[in-house]
Design a protein around this motif. Structure first.
Motif, PDB file in Angstrom:
ATOM      1  N   LYS A  44     -13.339  53.299 -14.318  1.00  0.00           N
ATOM      2  CA  LYS A  44     -14.507  52.582 -14.832  1.00  0.00           C
ATOM      3  C   LYS A  44     -14.880  51.369 -13.983  1.00  0.00           C
ATOM      4  CE  LYS A  44     -14.059  54.281 -19.535  1.00  0.00           C
ATOM      5  NZ  LYS A  44     -14.027  53.948 -20.979  1.00  0.00           N
ATOM      6  N   THR A  45     -14.542  51.458 -12.677  1.00  0.00           N
ATOM      7  CA  THR A  45     -15.078  50.473 -11.747  1.00  0.00           C
ATOM      8  C   THR A  45     -16.594  50.587 -11.732  1.00  0.00           C
ATOM      9  OG1 THR A  45     -13.107  50.689 -10.380  1.00  0.00           O
ATOM     10  CG2 THR A  45     -15.027  49.657  -9.354  1.00  0.00           C
ATOM     11  N   ILE A  46     -17.050  51.825 -11.830  1.00  0.00           N
ATOM     12  CA  ILE A  46     -18.462  52.113 -12.065  1.00  0.00           C
ATOM     13  C   ILE A  46     -18.535  53.149 -13.176  1.00  0.00           C
ATOM     14  CG2 ILE A  46     -19.204  51.617  -9.698  1.00  0.00           C
ATOM     15  CD1 ILE A  46     -19.310  54.624  -9.220  1.00  0.00           C
ATOM     16  N   ALA A  75     -20.074  49.994  -0.422  1.00  0.00           N
ATOM     17  CA  ALA A  75     -18.875  49.602   0.326  1.00  0.00           C
ATOM     18  C   ALA A  75     -18.116  48.521  -0.433  1.00  0.00           C
ATOM     19  CB  ALA A  75     -19.264  49.107   1.722  1.00  0.00           C
ATOM     20  N   LYS A  76     -18.859  47.621  -1.071  1.00  0.00           N
ATOM     21  CA  LYS A  76     -18.236  46.562  -1.867  1.00  0.00           C
ATOM     22  C   LYS A  76     -17.551  47.142  -3.101  1.00  0.00           C
ATOM     23  CE  LYS A  76     -17.555  42.317  -3.408  1.00  0.00           C
ATOM     24  NZ  LYS A  76     -16.627  41.371  -2.743  1.00  0.00           N
ATOM     25  N   ILE A  77     -18.248  48.024  -3.791  1.00  0.00           N
ATOM     26  CA  ILE A  77     -17.709  48.610  -5.020  1.00  0.00           C
ATOM     27  C   ILE A  77     -16.486  49.475  -4.738  1.00  0.00           C
ATOM     28  CG2 ILE A  77     -18.188  50.295  -6.850  1.00  0.00           C
ATOM     29  CD1 ILE A  77     -21.074  49.251  -6.837  1.00  0.00           C
ATOM     30  N   TYR A  78     -16.585  50.311  -3.694  1.00  0.00           N
ATOM     31  CA  TYR A  78     -15.510  51.247  -3.387  1.00  0.00           C
ATOM     32  C   TYR A  78     -14.426  50.643  -2.497  1.00  0.00           C
ATOM     33  CZ  TYR A  78     -18.539  54.976  -5.137  1.00  0.00           C
ATOM     34  OH  TYR A  78     -19.317  55.781  -5.935  1.00  0.00           O
ATOM     35  N   ASN A  79     -14.679  49.420  -2.008  1.00  0.00           N
ATOM     36  CA  ASN A  79     -13.744  48.768  -1.088  1.00  0.00           C
ATOM     37  C   ASN A  79     -13.571  49.578   0.188  1.00  0.00           C
ATOM     38  OD1 ASN A  79     -12.036  46.622  -0.401  1.00  0.00           O
ATOM     39  ND2 ASN A  79     -10.203  47.740  -1.071  1.00  0.00           N
ATOM     40  N   ASP A 125     -11.140  57.060  -7.549  1.00  0.00           N
ATOM     41  CA  ASP A 125     -10.997  56.934  -9.002  1.00  0.00           C
ATOM     42  C   ASP A 125     -11.962  55.937  -9.631  1.00  0.00           C
ATOM     43  OD1 ASP A 125      -8.919  58.791  -9.101  1.00  0.00           O
ATOM     44  OD2 ASP A 125      -7.403  57.255  -8.663  1.00  0.00           O
ATOM     45  N   ALA A 126     -13.032  55.587  -8.909  1.00  0.00           N
ATOM     46  CA  ALA A 126     -13.944  54.557  -9.409  1.00  0.00           C
ATOM     47  C   ALA A 126     -14.528  54.910 -10.778  1.00  0.00           C
ATOM     48  CB  ALA A 126     -15.066  54.310  -8.407  1.00  0.00           C
TER      49      ALA A 126
END
Length: 206
Positions: free
Chosen positions: A153-155, A200-204, A148-149
């Motif tokens: 709106k994580t990205i 990897a950081k953004i999506y955990n 759901d990034a």
């Protein structure tokens, strides 16, 4: 109909590559190409219609084969179930990235033409087509794995486009910098790992 001399067009291709690489598409001369190839400009016009037709004949088969292969790879991975995609995305993309880079080196002169000499031709934006394909299947991957990034709106799609564009531009720096094959393969691997760490950081990712 005039009989074609065996090997003449192979020579035309060779001389055309040299002329385009030296002067770029805009400043390249069909007269010079014909002279170096030992043929006439008339015969080049008859076969290729114009300078752009000759450039097209040299680069299109490579561009078309790369795009077809790239689409096939993306679609093949997309057809896998979501668990497979989650577990194997980096490994799968890594293997295919190596094939991608190897293909570039197998057709190095053509990619040099595309990157540095294609201004004024239909191929001046060929990189954007690869970015569009990658963007499309990245979104499909996120949908398949219920990431759901984008939704959260994580990205943003703009960010994804910028990062994807910068990655592909980065890959082709090995051509712009005239890297030898071994160095280019290593550079591409390091670049891929660099971008993977960011995602990897953004999506955990674990």
């Amino acid at each position: 109909m005039a009989k074609q001399i065996k090997g003449v067009y192979e020579k035309v291709y060779e001389c055309a590559k040299k002329e385009f690489l030296s002067k770029g598409f805009k400043d390249a001369s069909l007269r010079n190409i014909a002279k170096e190839a030992g043929t006439s400009t008339g015969s080049i016009y008859t076969r290729f219609h114009n300078k752009e037709g000759l450039f097209h004949a040299i680069v299109y088969p490579v561009v078309d084969e790369l795009k077809s292969w790239f689409l096939e790879v993306q679609e093949s991975f997309h057809k896998k179930d979501s668990d497979y995609q989650k577990k194997n995305m980096f490994h799968y993309s890594g293997m295919e990235a190596e094939s991608f880079v190897a293909y570039i080196y197998d057709h190095y002169d053509v990619f040099k033409l595309l990157l540095e000499c294609a201004e004024g031709t239909e191929f001046s934006d060929f990189l954007s087509h690869l970015v569009e394909i990658e963007m499309e299947y990245t979104v499909k991957y996120m949908e398949a794995t219920k990431d759901d990034a984008l939704k959260n709106k994580t990205i943003t799609s703009e960010f994804l486009h910028i990062v994807t564009s910068s990655y592909f531009s980065g890959i082709f720096e090995m051509v712009r910098h005239d890297m030898k094959r071994e160095d280019g393969m290593l550079y591409a691997k390091q670049l891929r790992e660099f971008y993977y760490a960011g995602f990897a950081k953004i999506y955990n990712w674990k």
